[in-house]
Design a protein around this motif. Structure first.
Motif, PDB file in Angstrom:
ATOM      1  N   ARG A 139       0.834  -1.200   0.000  1.00 36.74           N
ATOM      2  CA  ARG A 139       0.000   0.000   0.000  1.00 36.74           C
ATOM      3  C   ARG A 139       0.874   1.258   0.000  1.00 36.74           C
ATOM      4  O   ARG A 139       0.677   2.180  -0.779  1.00 36.74           O
ATOM      5  CB  ARG A 139      -0.909  -0.009   1.230  1.00 36.74           C
ATOM      6  N   GLU A 140       1.881   1.276   0.898  1.00 36.27           N
ATOM      7  CA  GLU A 140       2.793   2.416   0.968  1.00 36.27           C
ATOM      8  C   GLU A 140       3.443   2.689  -0.389  1.00 36.27           C
ATOM      9  O   GLU A 140       3.507   3.819  -0.852  1.00 36.27           O
ATOM     10  CB  GLU A 140       3.917   2.128   1.980  1.00 36.27           C
ATOM     11  N   LEU A 142       2.521   1.669  -3.367  1.00 34.97           N
ATOM     12  CA  LEU A 142       1.576   2.058  -4.423  1.00 34.97           C
ATOM     13  C   LEU A 142       1.190   3.529  -4.308  1.00 34.97           C
ATOM     14  O   LEU A 142       1.039   4.222  -5.307  1.00 34.97           O
ATOM     15  CB  LEU A 142       0.319   1.183  -4.362  1.00 34.97           C
ATOM     16  N   ILE A 143       1.034   4.002  -3.075  1.00 41.11           N
ATOM     17  CA  ILE A 143       0.728   5.422  -2.898  1.00 41.11           C
ATOM     18  C   ILE A 143       1.900   6.264  -3.405  1.00 41.11           C
ATOM     19  O   ILE A 143       1.715   7.247  -4.122  1.00 41.11           O
ATOM     20  CB  ILE A 143       0.408   5.741  -1.421  1.00 41.11           C
ATOM     21  N   GLY A 144       3.110   5.814  -3.086  1.00 42.56           N
ATOM     22  CA  GLY A 144       4.310   6.507  -3.574  1.00 42.56           C
ATOM     23  C   GLY A 144       4.376   6.483  -5.096  1.00 42.56           C
ATOM     24  O   GLY A 144       4.670   7.495  -5.735  1.00 42.56           O
ATOM     25  N   GLU A 147       1.984   8.957  -6.588  1.00 42.21           N
ATOM     26  CA  GLU A 147       2.488  10.334  -6.491  1.00 42.21           C
ATOM     27  C   GLU A 147       3.560  10.607  -7.530  1.00 42.21           C
ATOM     28  O   GLU A 147       3.557  11.641  -8.207  1.00 42.21           O
ATOM     29  CB  GLU A 147       3.103  10.573  -5.104  1.00 42.21           C
TER      30      GLU A 147
ATOM     31  N   ARG B 227      -7.384   1.387   1.059  1.00 42.25           N
ATOM     32  CA  ARG B 227      -7.577   2.681   0.388  1.00 42.25           C
ATOM     33  C   ARG B 227      -6.219   3.261   0.053  1.00 42.25           C
ATOM     34  O   ARG B 227      -5.334   3.302   0.893  1.00 42.25           O
ATOM     35  CB  ARG B 227      -8.332   3.644   1.300  1.00 42.25           C
ATOM     36  N   LEU B 228      -6.086   3.705  -1.187  1.00 37.20           N
ATOM     37  CA  LEU B 228      -4.811   4.292  -1.598  1.00 37.20           C
ATOM     38  C   LEU B 228      -4.873   5.811  -1.480  1.00 37.20           C
ATOM     39  O   LEU B 228      -4.489   6.533  -2.373  1.00 37.20           O
ATOM     40  CB  LEU B 228      -4.485   3.897  -3.036  1.00 37.20           C
ATOM     41  N   THR B 229      -5.409   6.264  -0.357  1.00 30.68           N
ATOM     42  CA  THR B 229      -5.471   7.706  -0.153  1.00 30.68           C
ATOM     43  C   THR B 229      -4.873   8.003   1.207  1.00 30.68           C
ATOM     44  O   THR B 229      -4.639   7.094   1.997  1.00 30.68           O
ATOM     45  CB  THR B 229      -6.931   8.201  -0.183  1.00 30.68           C
ATOM     46  N   GLY B 231      -1.969   9.760   1.672  1.00 29.88           N
ATOM     47  CA  GLY B 231      -0.537  10.058   1.640  1.00 29.88           C
ATOM     48  C   GLY B 231       0.314   8.899   2.088  1.00 29.88           C
ATOM     49  O   GLY B 231      -0.154   7.849   2.498  1.00 29.88           O
ATOM     50  N   THR B 232       1.598   9.104   1.986  1.00 29.16           N
ATOM     51  CA  THR B 232       2.548   8.058   2.281  1.00 29.16           C
ATOM     52  C   THR B 232       3.548   8.565   3.300  1.00 29.16           C
ATOM     53  O   THR B 232       3.723   9.760   3.470  1.00 29.16           O
ATOM     54  CB  THR B 232       3.278   7.614   0.997  1.00 29.16           C
ATOM     55  N   ALA B 233       4.186   7.625   3.969  1.00 28.40           N
ATOM     56  CA  ALA B 233       5.187   8.008   4.957  1.00 28.40           C
ATOM     57  C   ALA B 233       6.442   8.566   4.281  1.00 28.40           C
ATOM     58  O   ALA B 233       7.161   9.372   4.844  1.00 28.40           O
ATOM     59  CB  ALA B 233       5.539   6.810   5.823  1.00 28.40           C
ATOM     60  N   ARG B 234       6.693   8.103   3.067  1.00 28.71           N
ATOM     61  CA  ARG B 234       7.915   8.545   2.387  1.00 28.71           C
ATOM     62  C   ARG B 234       7.571   9.615   1.368  1.00 28.71           C
ATOM     63  O   ARG B 234       6.656   9.467   0.581  1.00 28.71           O
ATOM     64  CB  ARG B 234       8.578   7.369   1.678  1.00 28.71           C
TER      65      ARG B 234
END
Lengths: 192, 244
Positions: A139-140, A142-144, A147, B227-229, B231-234
């Motif tokens: 998940r992390e 994929l969000i990256g 972006e 959910r891909l919403t 934000g991310t930690a990195r």
């Protein structure tokens, strides 16, 4: 609630960042002497939407440091309407450093071992489901990826910064492929 | 939340019988709200394409219910289903499925004509859509004269012809190289941003990353949703190696 004990602080980082900025500034001076602000503009162009990572003072601080190490020299150029500006010139030692840097093949380390061992340890100790750990990590990433991809799509045709973003996208894709393999393995292991 | 555009409950699809019984989709429930973009991911053969065909009324479930735009399509006769497919659903397939004998523009006009629009109206709409997918200059080309990425962009324009409530896409980048994938990716980002409801089945993580919900499927079942919403930690600068 008691605070978890802190791990000892890691060695101070001799960050890739700082090293790179030094080398890049030297290399940018190889053809012609330049003002600090010209160098800063070149870096900002190359980084595009990521230029915010470059804080304003960093270029000047680094140039001072390079001057103290004898890699560049500076001369003051008077300006009528503004304070004097420094023009930086590469020294012979600086030139040697640049050619060594261009030949250097060191590469930022990909680091699958730590995550791999985390999954093995979690499974061995029965602490957490490795598949769940993989899913959270995916998940992390994929969000990256989303972006990075949106930032790349927003770049105009021929943008050099888009190439940097493509590098970020491709690395995240590689990591996600590996996580896919991790999910497959640990999912099977759960059935055994 | 407002009424979902698509609501499936207890959906199963079986093929064969006895020892040869295959459960392609097994007790799946899914609700998709207006403007949501859902990616369904999973290994080949996990049932994700079959699920998409059930959701769009291209196949009928063995059991379970599906409501599309408020209408229970699992119990509708074929004629009504065909009508709904034309008006409420836009399909995008891995292999494009364009009509080879028709130009790009004619392919995009086709769904509107089939739905009863006047030729003039269908042509205007096709013009708008080809502009939207940036293929105005290829309008009179046959599919064989287009690249893979261009063909898929025509197929996406065609899927939008009747302003569908939902777009269902099956591996839309499965036959495309990296550059063509980027073209399709750009369109999916735009569709999502414009509020188009989307369900995409994919094993391309770049497409999955455009969604705001990610569902993992394995052996015919949903095994995870996230959910891909938020934000991310990195940060991007950290991912690029500018911060350690």
């Amino acid at each position: 609630m008691p605070r978890p004990a802190e791990l000892p602080a890691p060695e101070p980082l001799h960050g890739y960042q700082l090293r790179v900025v030094q080398e890049v500034l030297l290399a940018l001076l190889a053809a012609d002497p330049a003002h600090g602000y010209q160098l800063r503009a070149r870096l900002a162009l190359a980084l595009g939407p990521l230029a915010g990572a470059l804080n304003d003072g960093q270029v000047y601080v680094t140039l001072n440091r390079l001057e103290k190490s004898g890699l560049v020299t500076s001369t003051r150029v008077g300006q009528t309407d503004r304070p004097d500006r420094k023009v930086y010139t590469l020294t012979n030692a600086g030139r040697d450093r640049v050619s060594a840097w261009l030949k250097d093949t060191s590469w930022p380390k990909p680091a699958p071992a730590e995550f791999h061992l985390k999954l093995v340890a979690a499974a061995a100790a029965g602490l957490a489901d490795p598949v769940g750990i993989v899913d959270r990590q995916r998940r992390e990433l994929l969000i990256g990826l989303g972006e990075a991809q949106r930032a790349a799509l927003a770049e105009p045709d021929g943008s050099v910064a888009a190439l940097l973003l493509e590098g970020v996208v491709l690395r995240l894709q590689a990591d996600l492929h590996w996580l896919e393999a991790c999910a497959r393995y640990w999912n099977e292991a759960r059935k055994r | 939340m407002t009424e979902p555009i698509l609501a499936a409950r207890g959906l199963s699809k079986e093929y064969g019988r006895g020892p040869a019984l295959v459960r392609a989709v097994h007790d799946v429930s899914l609700s998709v709200g207006g403007g949501e973009s859902v990616a369904i991911v999973g290994p080949s053969g996990c049932g994700k394409s079959t699920l998409l065909y059930l959701l769009g009324g291209l196949e009928r479930p063995t059991s379970g219910t599906i409501e599309l735009a408020g209408e229970p399509i699992h119990e509708r006769p074929e004629a009504r289903l065909a009508h709904l497919r034309r008006h409420a659903v836009g399909f995008v397939f891995q292999a494009f499925h364009l009509v080879d004998e028709l130009t790009a523009r004619e392919n995009v006009e086709l769904p509107a004509l089939l739905a009863g629009a006047s030729p003039r109206r269908a042509r205007e709409r096709a013009g708008e859509l080809l502009r939207q997918v940036d293929l105005e200059d290829r309008a009179e080309h046959l599919p064989s004269a287009l690249s893979g990425g261009q063909r898929q962009r025509v197929a996406i324009a065609r899927a939008l012809a009747n302003r569908p409530s939902i777009v269902l896409a099956d591996e839309p980048t499965g036959n495309l190289d990296t550059a063509a994938t980027t073209e399709v990716l750009r369109l999916f980002e735009q569709l999502h941003a414009s509020g188009q409801t989307l369900v995409v089945v994919t094993h391309d993580e770049r497409i999955a990353a455009t969604a705001n919900r990610l569902i993992s499927m394995r052996d015919g079942r949903f095994v995870g949703e996230t959910r891909l919403t938020g934000g991310t930690a990195r940060s991007l600068t950290e991912m690029a190696g500018l911060e350690s």
